[in-house]
Write a protein that holds these residues in place. Sequence first.
Motif, PDB file in Angstrom:
ATOM      1  N   MET A 168       0.830  -1.208   0.000  1.00 12.48           N
ATOM      2  CA  MET A 168       0.000   0.000   0.000  1.00 12.48           C
ATOM      3  C   MET A 168       0.859   1.250   0.000  1.00 12.48           C
ATOM      4  SD  MET A 168      -3.040  -0.605   2.698  1.00 12.48           S
ATOM      5  CE  MET A 168      -4.183  -1.972   2.547  1.00 12.48           C
ATOM      6  N   GLY A 219       2.798   3.814  -5.624  1.00 11.42           N
ATOM      7  CA  GLY A 219       2.655   3.067  -6.870  1.00 11.42           C
ATOM      8  C   GLY A 219       1.418   2.201  -6.933  1.00 11.42           C
ATOM      9  N   GLU A 220       1.164   1.668  -8.122  1.00 15.34           N
ATOM     10  CA  GLU A 220       0.021   0.790  -8.336  1.00 15.34           C
ATOM     11  C   GLU A 220       0.552  -0.638  -8.505  1.00 15.34           C
ATOM     12  OE1 GLU A 220      -3.177   0.488  -8.088  1.00 15.34           O
ATOM     13  OE2 GLU A 220      -3.017  -1.485  -9.012  1.00 15.34           O
ATOM     14  N   SER A 244      -3.074  -3.769  -2.331  1.00 14.43           N
ATOM     15  CA  SER A 244      -4.092  -2.730  -2.496  1.00 14.43           C
ATOM     16  C   SER A 244      -4.002  -2.164  -3.908  1.00 14.43           C
ATOM     17  CB  SER A 244      -3.831  -1.616  -1.472  1.00 14.43           C
ATOM     18  OG  SER A 244      -4.710  -0.535  -1.697  1.00 14.43           O
ATOM     19  N   SER A 252      -9.378   0.106  -3.863  1.00 16.41           N
ATOM     20  CA  SER A 252      -9.625   1.491  -3.450  1.00 16.41           C
ATOM     21  C   SER A 252     -10.809   2.043  -4.223  1.00 16.41           C
ATOM     22  CB  SER A 252      -8.375   2.330  -3.745  1.00 16.41           C
ATOM     23  OG  SER A 252      -7.303   1.860  -2.966  1.00 16.41           O
ATOM     24  N   HIS A 286     -13.415   4.500  -2.926  1.00 18.29           N
ATOM     25  CA  HIS A 286     -13.451   5.931  -2.593  1.00 18.29           C
ATOM     26  C   HIS A 286     -14.700   6.705  -3.002  1.00 18.29           C
ATOM     27  CE1 HIS A 286      -9.423   5.058  -1.526  1.00 18.29           C
ATOM     28  NE2 HIS A 286      -8.817   5.414  -2.634  1.00 18.29           N
ATOM     29  N   TYR A 330      -8.945  10.774   5.884  1.00 20.02           N
ATOM     30  CA  TYR A 330      -7.890  11.379   5.059  1.00 20.02           C
ATOM     31  C   TYR A 330      -6.735  11.892   5.911  1.00 20.02           C
ATOM     32  CZ  TYR A 330      -5.712  14.260   1.468  1.00 20.02           C
ATOM     33  OH  TYR A 330      -4.822  14.805   0.583  1.00 20.02           O
ATOM     34  N   ASN A 331      -5.550  11.636   5.439  1.00 17.44           N
ATOM     35  CA  ASN A 331      -4.332  12.137   6.064  1.00 17.44           C
ATOM     36  C   ASN A 331      -3.883  13.320   5.202  1.00 17.44           C
ATOM     37  OD1 ASN A 331      -1.955  12.313   7.454  1.00 17.44           O
ATOM     38  ND2 ASN A 331      -1.348  10.194   7.131  1.00 17.44           N
TER      39      ASN A 331
HETATM   40  N1  SAH Z   1      -2.298   2.236  -5.820  1.00 18.35           N
HETATM   41  C1  SAH Z   1      -2.828   1.451  -4.733  1.00 18.35           C
HETATM   42  C2  SAH Z   1      -1.990   1.589  -3.458  1.00 18.35           C
HETATM   43  C3  SAH Z   1      -1.987   3.007  -2.997  1.00 18.35           C
HETATM   44  S1  SAH Z   1      -1.892   3.496  -1.320  1.00 18.35           S
HETATM   45  C4  SAH Z   1      -4.261   1.864  -4.443  1.00 18.35           C
HETATM   46  O1  SAH Z   1      -4.731   2.814  -5.052  1.00 18.35           O
HETATM   47  O2  SAH Z   1      -4.908   1.197  -3.648  1.00 18.35           O
HETATM   48  C5  SAH Z   1      -3.085   2.655  -0.395  1.00 18.35           C
HETATM   49  C6  SAH Z   1      -4.329   3.444  -0.018  1.00 18.35           C
HETATM   50  O3  SAH Z   1      -4.044   4.703   0.610  1.00 18.35           O
HETATM   51  C7  SAH Z   1      -5.212   3.743  -1.214  1.00 18.35           C
HETATM   52  O4  SAH Z   1      -6.536   3.410  -0.884  1.00 18.35           O
HETATM   53  C8  SAH Z   1      -5.047   5.225  -1.359  1.00 18.35           C
HETATM   54  O5  SAH Z   1      -6.129   5.808  -2.040  1.00 18.35           O
HETATM   55  C9  SAH Z   1      -4.915   5.688   0.074  1.00 18.35           C
HETATM   56  N2  SAH Z   1      -4.349   7.024   0.265  1.00 18.35           N
HETATM   57  C10 SAH Z   1      -3.523   7.707  -0.554  1.00 18.35           C
HETATM   58  N3  SAH Z   1      -3.226   8.914  -0.031  1.00 18.35           N
HETATM   59  C11 SAH Z   1      -3.887   9.005   1.149  1.00 18.35           C
HETATM   60  C12 SAH Z   1      -3.985  10.015   2.158  1.00 18.35           C
HETATM   61  N4  SAH Z   1      -3.337  11.146   2.044  1.00 18.35           N
HETATM   62  N5  SAH Z   1      -4.758   9.761   3.245  1.00 18.35           N
HETATM   63  C13 SAH Z   1      -5.397   8.570   3.369  1.00 18.35           C
HETATM   64  N6  SAH Z   1      -5.333   7.583   2.457  1.00 18.35           N
HETATM   65  C14 SAH Z   1      -4.593   7.788   1.349  1.00 18.35           C
END
Ligand code: SAH
Length: 355
Positions: A165, A168-169, A200, A223, A225, A298-299
């Motif tokens: 997580m 990257g993807e 993820s 993800s 959202h 959200y962070n």
């Molecule tokens: N590309 C993958 C892995 C990314 S990070 C994906 O999209 O799942 C893992 C999770 O953290 C994802 O759900 C992503 O949307 C979330 N994420 C990214 N930035 C964030 C933030 N600032 N606060 C909370 N979650 C975040």
Amino acid sequence: MPSCFATQVPHLLELAPEELARWFQQQGQPSYRAGQLWHWVFRHRAESFQQMSNLPRQLRQKLQQHFRLWSTRRLAHQQAPDGTEKLLLELADGHAVECVLLRQGERRRTVCISTQVGCAMGCVFCASGLDGVVRNLTRGEILEQVLQLQRLLSPEERLSHVVVMGMGEPLANLKELIPALDLLTSPQGLGLSHRRVTISTVGLPSGIRRLAELDRPYHLAVSLHAPTDALRTQLVPVNRTVGIEAVLEAVDFYFEKTGRRVTFEYVLLGGVNDSPQAARELGRLLRRRRPLVNLIPYNPVEGLPYQEPDAARVRRFVQELKHQGVEVQLRRRKGAQIDAACGQLRRRQATSAKG
Ligand code: SAH
């Protein structure tokens, strides 16, 4: 550490198990040497070939001449009061990636790893993709993050879970990710059960199907959202060409093939996707799938216009989902003090380097 960068010898962790076995054979060594070597690397957390005391001295020297054990260098190390630690690692070509160690309770020690330098998905609230993708990480670079984080554990602590997580993807780099995870889950590596590894994804249907076909029952998190295509496309631009329906069909396929329930991730952005109506729509969308929804407050990322949701709205969102029979987990924010949202530390470093 700099001495390992001076040489151009291959990184040990890039080798496929067959390649290493062949190398030992060429050295006239019995095949069990490969197992011994991995044991030192993964279980004894060896720092150098010299430490590998049950390998003949000459062989250790040979290893040292032919391979390097480390290919990354620590650029930054942050520690939060809740036990979360984060590393920014410099790769051999000068790029940098982040990885995180999370401590939960007495036993749970989770590492969160990256699969790419940057990200091409462009989710509007995420720090990782702000500058696009630079390149895929190699299997060795993926594995090394785990080892670098493992070095932060005390001898009594054991790594228990891996979550893919970070930056990257992952499904855009299955070619390198799968061999890395195969080693971590094999008895030669860390022997982790597949169930303790979570991948993820932003929700790439073709990647989800490929992973399902590979027949490795990793835990998959998607993800989502947003409950509607209009909102999801705003937040997760790749949705424009994919669409929620295609993501859910691929998720159903994953479940049929692996028998593993998929988790849906939902980052709660204050005032954007956290309304009671959004919760009801999400419930209706997922209801028939015995869904598990992981809500992530959200962070905040510096420079981005999104905010944490307020606590009352989060409670209401949870209630609405539960009311529809959806199983909900509210992820506690960990490591917020150390830029733990993926991509933030790298960005900070890059921005300060630019002056
Ligand atoms: N590309 C993958 C892995 C990314 S990070 C994906 O999209 O799942 C893992 C999770 O953290 C994802 O759900 C992503 O949307 C979330 N994420 C990214 N930035 C964030 C933030 N600032 N606060 C909370 N979650 C975040």
